[in-house]
Scaffold this active site. Sequence first.
Site, mmCIF file in Angstrom:
data_model
loop_
_atom_site.group_PDB
_atom_site.id
_atom_site.type_symbol
_atom_site.label_atom_id
_atom_site.label_comp_id
_atom_site.label_asym_id
_atom_site.label_seq_id
_atom_site.Cartn_x
_atom_site.Cartn_y
_atom_site.Cartn_z
ATOM 1 N N ARG A 98 0.746 -1.025 -0.007
ATOM 2 C CA ARG A 98 -0.062 0.283 0.083
ATOM 3 C C ARG A 98 1.115 1.066 -0.024
ATOM 4 O O ARG A 98 0.579 2.186 -0.701
ATOM 5 C CB ARG A 98 -0.973 -0.069 1.335
ATOM 6 C CG ARG A 98 -1.542 1.328 1.097
ATOM 7 C CD ARG A 98 -2.890 0.703 2.458
ATOM 8 N NE ARG A 98 -1.918 1.665 3.150
ATOM 9 C CZ ARG A 98 -3.178 1.992 3.882
ATOM 10 N NH1 ARG A 98 -3.904 1.832 4.417
ATOM 11 N NH2 ARG A 98 -2.270 2.150 5.622
ATOM 12 N N ASN A 105 1.157 6.963 -6.302
ATOM 13 C CA ASN A 105 0.176 8.315 -6.583
ATOM 14 C C ASN A 105 0.614 9.811 -6.161
ATOM 15 O O ASN A 105 -0.081 10.652 -6.628
ATOM 16 C CB ASN A 105 -1.045 7.471 -5.900
ATOM 17 C CG ASN A 105 -1.911 6.801 -7.373
ATOM 18 O OD1 ASN A 105 -1.879 7.164 -8.482
ATOM 19 N ND2 ASN A 105 -1.992 5.532 -7.100
ATOM 20 N N ASN A 131 -7.726 5.579 -8.752
ATOM 21 C CA ASN A 131 -7.663 5.469 -7.082
ATOM 22 C C ASN A 131 -6.574 5.429 -6.454
ATOM 23 O O ASN A 131 -4.935 5.452 -7.630
ATOM 24 C CB ASN A 131 -8.300 3.930 -7.454
ATOM 25 C CG ASN A 131 -9.643 3.781 -7.241
ATOM 26 O OD1 ASN A 131 -10.122 4.629 -6.119
ATOM 27 N ND2 ASN A 131 -10.446 2.924 -8.177
ATOM 28 N N ASP A 159 -20.671 4.776 -7.241
ATOM 29 C CA ASP A 159 -20.824 3.870 -5.258
ATOM 30 C C ASP A 159 -22.803 4.153 -5.244
ATOM 31 O O ASP A 159 -23.258 3.204 -5.400
ATOM 32 C CB ASP A 159 -20.375 3.959 -4.742
ATOM 33 C CG ASP A 159 -19.071 3.879 -4.751
ATOM 34 O OD1 ASP A 159 -18.355 2.966 -5.236
ATOM 35 O OD2 ASP A 159 -18.018 4.868 -4.347
ATOM 36 N N HIS A 187 -13.485 5.948 -1.066
ATOM 37 C CA HIS A 187 -14.209 5.011 -1.843
ATOM 38 C C HIS A 187 -13.451 3.526 -2.262
ATOM 39 O O HIS A 187 -12.542 4.038 -2.733
ATOM 40 C CB HIS A 187 -13.604 6.297 -3.903
ATOM 41 C CG HIS A 187 -14.194 5.118 -4.863
ATOM 42 N ND1 HIS A 187 -15.635 4.603 -5.160
ATOM 43 C CD2 HIS A 187 -13.449 4.883 -5.684
ATOM 44 C CE1 HIS A 187 -14.774 3.717 -6.021
ATOM 45 N NE2 HIS A 187 -13.711 3.636 -6.647
HETATM 46 P P1 NDP Z 1 -8.799 3.209 -16.181
HETATM 47 O O1 NDP Z 1 -8.790 4.367 -17.646
HETATM 48 O O2 NDP Z 1 -9.921 2.163 -16.108
HETATM 49 O O3 NDP Z 1 -9.040 4.216 -14.838
HETATM 50 C C1 NDP Z 1 -8.139 5.078 -14.640
HETATM 51 C C2 NDP Z 1 -8.498 5.366 -13.538
HETATM 52 O O4 NDP Z 1 -9.863 5.646 -12.792
HETATM 53 C C3 NDP Z 1 -7.735 3.800 -12.417
HETATM 54 O O5 NDP Z 1 -6.676 4.605 -11.299
HETATM 55 C C4 NDP Z 1 -8.615 3.395 -11.937
HETATM 56 O O6 NDP Z 1 -8.818 2.703 -10.556
HETATM 57 C C5 NDP Z 1 -9.853 4.421 -11.346
HETATM 58 N N1 NDP Z 1 -11.090 4.114 -11.353
HETATM 59 C C6 NDP Z 1 -12.083 4.708 -10.233
HETATM 60 N N2 NDP Z 1 -13.319 4.342 -10.409
HETATM 61 C C7 NDP Z 1 -13.422 2.810 -11.124
HETATM 62 C C8 NDP Z 1 -14.344 2.039 -11.354
HETATM 63 N N3 NDP Z 1 -15.221 1.836 -10.943
HETATM 64 N N4 NDP Z 1 -14.152 1.095 -12.964
HETATM 65 C C9 NDP Z 1 -12.537 0.908 -13.212
HETATM 66 N N5 NDP Z 1 -11.665 2.009 -12.613
HETATM 67 C C10 NDP Z 1 -11.805 2.982 -11.977
HETATM 68 O O7 NDP Z 1 -7.362 2.583 -16.441
HETATM 69 P P2 NDP Z 1 -6.248 2.243 -17.902
HETATM 70 O O8 NDP Z 1 -5.120 1.850 -17.414
HETATM 71 O O9 NDP Z 1 -7.093 1.950 -18.767
HETATM 72 O O10 NDP Z 1 -5.766 4.458 -17.894
HETATM 73 C C11 NDP Z 1 -4.823 4.734 -17.285
HETATM 74 C C12 NDP Z 1 -4.537 5.939 -18.443
HETATM 75 O O11 NDP Z 1 -4.194 6.720 -17.168
HETATM 76 C C13 NDP Z 1 -3.162 5.427 -19.399
HETATM 77 O O12 NDP Z 1 -3.304 5.727 -20.804
HETATM 78 C C14 NDP Z 1 -1.831 5.911 -18.631
HETATM 79 O O13 NDP Z 1 -1.015 6.426 -19.266
HETATM 80 C C15 NDP Z 1 -2.688 6.839 -17.829
HETATM 81 N N6 NDP Z 1 -1.932 7.962 -16.976
HETATM 82 C C16 NDP Z 1 -1.544 9.131 -16.789
HETATM 83 C C17 NDP Z 1 -0.589 9.522 -16.049
HETATM 84 C C18 NDP Z 1 -1.072 11.512 -16.090
HETATM 85 O O14 NDP Z 1 -1.681 12.032 -16.739
HETATM 86 N N7 NDP Z 1 -0.107 11.923 -15.692
HETATM 87 C C19 NDP Z 1 -0.508 9.674 -14.581
HETATM 88 C C20 NDP Z 1 -0.790 7.949 -14.612
HETATM 89 C C21 NDP Z 1 -1.424 7.262 -15.868
HETATM 90 P P3 NDP Z 1 -8.207 1.095 -9.991
HETATM 91 O O15 NDP Z 1 -6.999 1.400 -10.643
HETATM 92 O O16 NDP Z 1 -8.816 0.974 -9.008
HETATM 93 O O17 NDP Z 1 -8.978 0.402 -11.543
#
Ligand code: NDP
Length: 328
Positions: A98, A105, A131, A159, A187
């Site tokens: 964690r 993050n 998240n 939720d 959440h």
């Molecule tokens: P998603 O688009 O599926 O999810 C993005 C985030 O939303 C995750 O942290 C996810 O949490 C969260 N989340 C919240 N609620 C939900 C839900 N109900 N279901 C699913 N997800 C939820 O992730 P991808 O991997 O497809 O895309 C992430 C993108 O972010 C990538 O393109 C990556 O390159 C980009 N990114 C950009 C950054 C920036 O702009 N600086 C930094 C980091 C990443 P959980 O992990 O718990 O599913």
Amino acid sequence: TRTPVNVTVTGAAGQIGYALLCRIASGHLLGPDVPVKLRLLEITPALGAAQGTAMELDDCAFPLLRGIDITDDPNVAFDGANVALLVGARPRTKGMERGDLLEANGGIFKPQGRAINDHAADDIKVLVVGNPANTNALIAQAAAPDVPAERFTAMTRLDHNRAISQLAAKTGAAVSDIKRLTIWGNHSATQYPDIFHAEIAGKNAAELIGDEAWLADAFIPTVAKRGAAIIEARGASSAASAANAAIDHVHTWVNGTADGDWTSMGIPSDGSYGVPEGLISSFPVTTKDGAYEIVQGLDINEFSRPRIDASVQELAEERDAVRALGLI
Ligand code: NDP
């Protein structure tokens, strides 16, 4: 004609981003008469994919879409931003502790908070989706001391919507007949969906159902574990419903809750309902003219109290952990 509203989306090339951007550009985020400019922030390796999504947005020829910028620099992405949807986050990978997750993050949300502080418009509204959303929002907020704290919010609307859908399925009521539902806390799996103040077609939902065992053993765990159930069924995490909830959250914040109803938002606590001040926790809120207020005076019964407290306790632990890491 109206000046376009600048909407920044991080993680724009991800799954949720893909489901979100068309709906922002078609007017569902802010309204059918509000032009928007999109700013897409991605990490460098995902810029090409973001470009592809932007090509599709162009091909939709949305009348309200007045431009798309793509960047990997938060200082550019948040320049003049009126609304920021922070979707990109570091997912927990196998074997990750964690503390590692929170630290990774912190590396994302701290610089983004700083960039929002330095470059966003005065009326900036921030929704954190990535998240752990509540604590990521806290990190961004702490890095933005010049922005009013209440502009940083975290998404519990998915939720909230899931709970409404479960209640509708249980009672046969229409979704539109269900009002005043509340998600309390984090959440996460500890969130507490509260139906003791909810109404179904004007009748108290808890009295109508009259079955605390169903609440404890079916309703609450089904809502809390819905994300996992969708991954199991779909082979991928929920994206369309998460994007929809992000749209709902901002739309309600900007355009107001209906008379006699409220919604759930993760917001900085003012100490209401025993939630320590400053924690970003989900509350029942009403919104009007772009501002929100916690619904006051609700009676918290013996069923609800320990459940709210447990989720808030988890938030306090997350806050202590990011404080120990120097992230806030
Ligand atoms: P998603 O688009 O599926 O999810 C993005 C985030 O939303 C995750 O942290 C996810 O949490 C969260 N989340 C919240 N609620 C939900 C839900 N109900 N279901 C699913 N997800 C939820 O992730 P991808 O991997 O497809 O895309 C992430 C993108 O972010 C990538 O393109 C990556 O390159 C980009 N990114 C950009 C950054 C920036 O702009 N600086 C930094 C980091 C990443 P959980 O992990 O718990 O599913």
